[in-house]
Design an enzyme around this catalytic site. Structure first.
Site, short mmCIF file in Angstrom:
data_model
loop_
_atom_site.label_atom_id
_atom_site.label_comp_id
_atom_site.label_asym_id
_atom_site.label_seq_id
_atom_site.Cartn_x
_atom_site.Cartn_y
_atom_site.Cartn_z
N GLY A 1 43.53 44.49 33.82
CA GLY A 1 42.69 44.59 35.00
C GLY A 1 43.51 44.79 36.27
O GLY A 1 43.15 45.61 37.13
N ASN B 1 34.89 36.29 39.48
CA ASN B 1 35.55 35.54 38.41
C ASN B 1 35.45 34.03 38.60
O ASN B 1 35.48 33.27 37.63
CB ASN B 1 37.03 35.95 38.30
CG ASN B 1 37.71 36.03 39.64
OD1 ASN B 1 37.29 36.78 40.51
ND2 ASN B 1 38.75 35.26 39.83
N CYS C 1 44.55 32.47 38.26
CA CYS C 1 45.71 33.12 38.86
C CYS C 1 46.19 32.36 40.09
O CYS C 1 47.36 32.44 40.44
CB CYS C 1 45.38 34.55 39.23
SG CYS C 1 44.70 35.47 37.84
N1 PLP Z 1 40.03 41.04 38.27
C1 PLP Z 1 39.30 39.96 37.94
C2 PLP Z 1 37.93 39.79 38.51
C3 PLP Z 1 39.83 39.00 37.06
O1 PLP Z 1 39.10 37.94 36.74
C4 PLP Z 1 41.13 39.19 36.55
C5 PLP Z 1 41.77 38.16 35.71
O2 PLP Z 1 41.86 37.00 36.09
C6 PLP Z 1 41.83 40.35 36.91
C7 PLP Z 1 41.26 41.25 37.77
C8 PLP Z 1 43.18 40.65 36.34
O3 PLP Z 1 43.07 41.09 35.00
P1 PLP Z 1 44.34 41.09 34.05
O4 PLP Z 1 44.65 39.68 33.72
O5 PLP Z 1 43.91 41.88 32.84
O6 PLP Z 1 45.44 41.77 34.79
#
Ligand code: PLP
Length: 375
Positions: A69, A143, A313
């Site tokens: 993502g 998220n 994160c």
């Molecule tokens: N965007 C959203 C809304 C997410 O929840 C996340 C993951 O926490 C990401 C982007 C990032 O995705 P990835 O872990 O595959 O890089």
């Protein structure tokens, strides 16, 4: 086994994804090779692309594989930034979007407000759209809270203004099936039960993105590098299974989420649920006044219940959730909030364990007993 209620951070691998991954991992699989092994790899990759395109409501030529993502967001946003001197971004976007936008050179960043329920404040978007805007970055579902934006309105407003819409759709496919219809949309395999380290960027036909990484010219020359065939096949298998089981899964997950929410509210009547009423069925973000989230997390973890505070994160960073603050919470309330996120393998026992652990933790942290009969 711990009760794992952190699907928004990452979901357990689905059996179908594991099988698809094993079917391709280990074989010499460079889809650019002309020999038989290469052709088989290429065939598997294109099958995965076809299925993901279908699930995303796109054509195969519009799907680019990425490492997840984050990379999908970054490729889209850096590429679209050339289209104008101002960029619009929702205040509750994931850091992959917010921080990428803030790091863009030579653009003016306008952060769009959200409503108290976590949805984008549409008049703010409308008022800021214009011919000098390079893109609007507005996610499908948040998220941290699961708040679902009004995608039809956002698509219409951006299209009417001739502004490209980038949608971070990472949280979407696990429980929702509707195509997004954005100009660019970011997806991630591990949120839907696929492996970590694989994602997709859907780039609507007519949208030109510049080269992101030079090299062998893979992925339409935008993202060079040998594509992870096993990962792509596993991603397609996971999303495919989620899609085929969607009705049953969302009903079951929604019922479990509602049971957890009702149990918490019954035992902790001053708890506040964040991000209602337009929410994914998988998410429950709740403020427990008087209880610091880091202490709650520790107590729950000790009781074998795995959840998070805000986004995974930014966990560990002692800052209140930017999402809850943007929704109007003060810093203290934002530091007293937990996110439960459920998914395909969540059981009633997981929810029961989480409910007991939350009640015990609140009692302990408040240093008082909950009303009799609360459990
Ligand atoms: N965007 C959203 C809304 C997410 O929840 C996340 C993951 O926490 C990401 C982007 C990032 O995705 P990835 O872990 O595959 O890089």
């Amino acid at each position: 086994m711990p009760a794992y209620l952190d699907y928004a951070a990452t979901a357990p691998l689905r059996a179908a994804a594991r099988q698809a991954w094993l079917a391709h991992a280990g074989a010499p699989a460079n889809p650019a090779s002309v020999h038989g092994a290469g052709r088989r790899a290429s065939e598997a990759l294109e099958q995965a692309r076809d299925r993901i395109a279908e699930l995303a409501g796109a054509s195969a030529g519009e799907v680019m594989f990425t490492s997840g993502g984050t990379e999908s967001d970054v490729i889209a946003l850096r590429g679209l930034a050339r289209r104008g001197r101002r960029v619009l971004v929702g205040a509750t976007e994931h850091k992959a979007v917010l921080d990428t936008v803030k790091a863009l050179p030579d653009v003016e960043v306008c952060v769009l407000r959200v409503e108290p329920d976590g949805r984008l404040h549409l008049p703010d978007l409308e008022a800021n759209l214009g011919p000098d805007v390079a893109f609007a970055a507005v996610m499908a579902a948040n998220n941290e809270t699961g708040a679902v934006n009004d995608l039809d309105a956002i698509r219409r407003l951006c299209a009417d203004a001739g502004v490209a819409w980038h949608c971070d759709a990472v949280q979407w496919p696990a429980t929702r099936g509707e195509p997004i219809g954005a100009d660019t949309a970011a997806y991630s395999a591990h949120k839907v039960g696929g492996p970590v380290g694989v994602g997709a960027l859907v780039i609507r036909r007519g949208i030109e993105l510049p080269v992101y990484s030079h090299g062998g010219g893979q992925e339409a020359g935008i993202r060079s590098g040998t594509v992870d065939v096993a990962g792509a096949a596993a991603f397609a298998a996971a999303w495919d299974e989620a899609s085929r089981q969607r009705d049953a899964e969302t009903a079951r997950v929604g019922e479990l989420r509602d049971r957890l929410q009702a149990g918490i509210l019954a035992a902790v009547p001053d708890a506040v649920v964040n991000g209602q009423p337009h929410r994914l069925v998988s998410h429950l973000n709740v403020t427990l006044p008087g209880c610091a989230a880091d202490s709650l997390l520790m107590l729950l973890d000790r009781a074998g219940v795995e959840v998070s505070a805000g986004s995974a994160c930014s966990a560990g960073i002692p800052q209140p959730s930017h999402v809850l603050v943007a929704m109007g919470a003060d810093a203290q309330r934002a530091r007293q909030s937990l996110r439960f996120s459920l998914g395909w393998a969540t059981t009633a026992a997981d929810v029961g364990a989480a409910l007991s652990a939350v009640i015990d933790a609140v009692v302990l942290l408040r240093g008082a007993r909950t009303p009799a009969g609360a459990r």
